[in-house]
Design a protein around this motif. Structure first.
Motif, mmCIF file in Angstrom:
data_model
loop_
_atom_site.group_PDB
_atom_site.id
_atom_site.type_symbol
_atom_site.label_atom_id
_atom_site.label_comp_id
_atom_site.label_asym_id
_atom_site.label_seq_id
_atom_site.Cartn_x
_atom_site.Cartn_y
_atom_site.Cartn_z
ATOM 1 N N SER A 19 -1.473 -2.424 -5.840
ATOM 2 C CA SER A 19 -1.099 -1.764 -4.981
ATOM 3 C C SER A 19 -0.526 -2.337 -3.964
ATOM 4 C CB SER A 19 -2.371 -0.700 -4.457
ATOM 5 O OG SER A 19 -2.878 -0.053 -5.488
ATOM 6 N N CYS A 20 0.527 -1.785 -3.346
ATOM 7 C CA CYS A 20 1.262 -2.394 -2.130
ATOM 8 C C CYS A 20 1.132 -1.421 -0.895
ATOM 9 C CB CYS A 20 2.659 -2.723 -2.429
ATOM 10 S SG CYS A 20 3.144 -3.644 -3.516
ATOM 11 N N ASN A 22 2.091 -0.831 2.901
ATOM 12 C CA ASN A 22 2.940 -1.033 3.935
ATOM 13 C C ASN A 22 2.518 -1.104 5.525
ATOM 14 O OD1 ASN A 22 5.548 -1.351 5.044
ATOM 15 N ND2 ASN A 22 6.330 0.610 5.098
ATOM 16 N N VAL A 72 -0.749 -11.319 1.215
ATOM 17 C CA VAL A 72 0.636 -10.901 1.584
ATOM 18 C C VAL A 72 1.601 -11.933 0.730
ATOM 19 C CG1 VAL A 72 2.410 -10.852 3.310
ATOM 20 C CG2 VAL A 72 0.033 -10.395 3.667
ATOM 21 N N SER A 76 7.590 -10.630 0.705
ATOM 22 C CA SER A 76 7.637 -9.531 1.335
ATOM 23 C C SER A 76 6.473 -9.375 2.291
ATOM 24 C CB SER A 76 6.945 -8.335 0.220
ATOM 25 O OG SER A 76 6.721 -7.143 0.933
ATOM 26 N N CYS A 78 4.494 -6.534 2.786
ATOM 27 C CA CYS A 78 3.485 -5.759 2.517
ATOM 28 C C CYS A 78 2.105 -6.437 2.273
ATOM 29 C CB CYS A 78 3.855 -4.823 1.221
ATOM 30 S SG CYS A 78 3.981 -5.752 -0.058
ATOM 31 N N CYS A 79 0.980 -5.744 2.088
ATOM 32 C CA CYS A 79 -0.162 -6.441 1.657
ATOM 33 C C CYS A 79 -0.626 -5.669 0.456
ATOM 34 C CB CYS A 79 -1.128 -5.940 2.740
ATOM 35 S SG CYS A 79 -2.892 -6.518 2.424
ATOM 36 N N VAL A 80 -0.794 -6.652 -0.711
ATOM 37 C CA VAL A 80 -1.135 -6.143 -1.999
ATOM 38 C C VAL A 80 -2.619 -6.242 -2.242
ATOM 39 C CG1 VAL A 80 -0.519 -7.001 -4.451
ATOM 40 C CG2 VAL A 80 1.090 -7.208 -2.861
ATOM 41 N N CYS A 104 1.464 3.773 0.426
ATOM 42 C CA CYS A 104 0.891 2.839 -0.368
ATOM 43 C C CYS A 104 1.627 3.020 -1.703
ATOM 44 C CB CYS A 104 -0.653 2.834 -0.697
ATOM 45 S SG CYS A 104 -1.236 2.152 -2.141
ATOM 46 N N TYR A 105 2.167 2.017 -2.394
ATOM 47 C CA TYR A 105 2.639 2.152 -3.771
ATOM 48 C C TYR A 105 1.648 1.834 -4.972
ATOM 49 C CZ TYR A 105 6.552 2.592 -0.606
ATOM 50 O OH TYR A 105 7.611 2.824 0.475
#
Length: 140
Positions: A19-20, A22, A72, A76, A78-80, A104-105
């Motif tokens: 999951s990423c 933002n 991170v 990028s 984003c936080c994964v 979130c992705y």
């Protein structure tokens, strides 16, 4: 194998999820601290990231202890989150998106040579599912 040159080492897995979020890493840490810092069943620690939560694919079901890495990536902001659950700790992803109020992705990816290969992307905003996309390969 040197993982420093690979964003996602696809040769290590037949199936994986991540999951990423933002948001920044500090927001994730604050949310986790506020929920789990006083809970004796959870342990948080800082350590270098490694793809070592499972081999090939995560074990099915929820009988094993959940583990997740948050990091991170260099490419990028984003936080994964990378976990050892087959669903990618989807409930935690929804909770974190709602708690931090961020998009979130969620990604679920299988190798193309895996039987019944399927890939998916979920877009979640502030804890609500807004879009889901599936890509499948027809074996015929």
């Amino acid at each position: 194998m040197d993982l420093n040159d690979n964003i996602i080492p696809t040769t290590l897995f037949t199936y994986y999820t991540f999951s990423c979020f933002n948001c920044n890493f500090d927001d994730i840490i604050h949310a986790l601290d506020s929920e789990y810092a006083t809970n004796d069943k959870w342990k948080m620690q800082q350590k270098p990231f490694a793809f070592d939560l499972y081999e090939g694919e995560p074990r099915p079901g929820g009988a094993h202890f959940p583990k997740a890495y948050f990091y991170v990536p260099k490419v990028s902001s984003c936080c994964v989150m990378f976990s050892n659950y087959a669903d990618g700790l989807a409930t935690m992803a929804y909770w974190m998106s709602r708690k931090v109020q961020c998009p979130c992705y969620n990604f679920r990816i299988t190798n193309a040579d895996t039987p019944c290969s399927i890939n998916s992307l979920e877009y979640i905003s502030c804890g609500e599912l807004l879009r889901i996309v599936y890509a499948m390969q027809d074996p015929q």
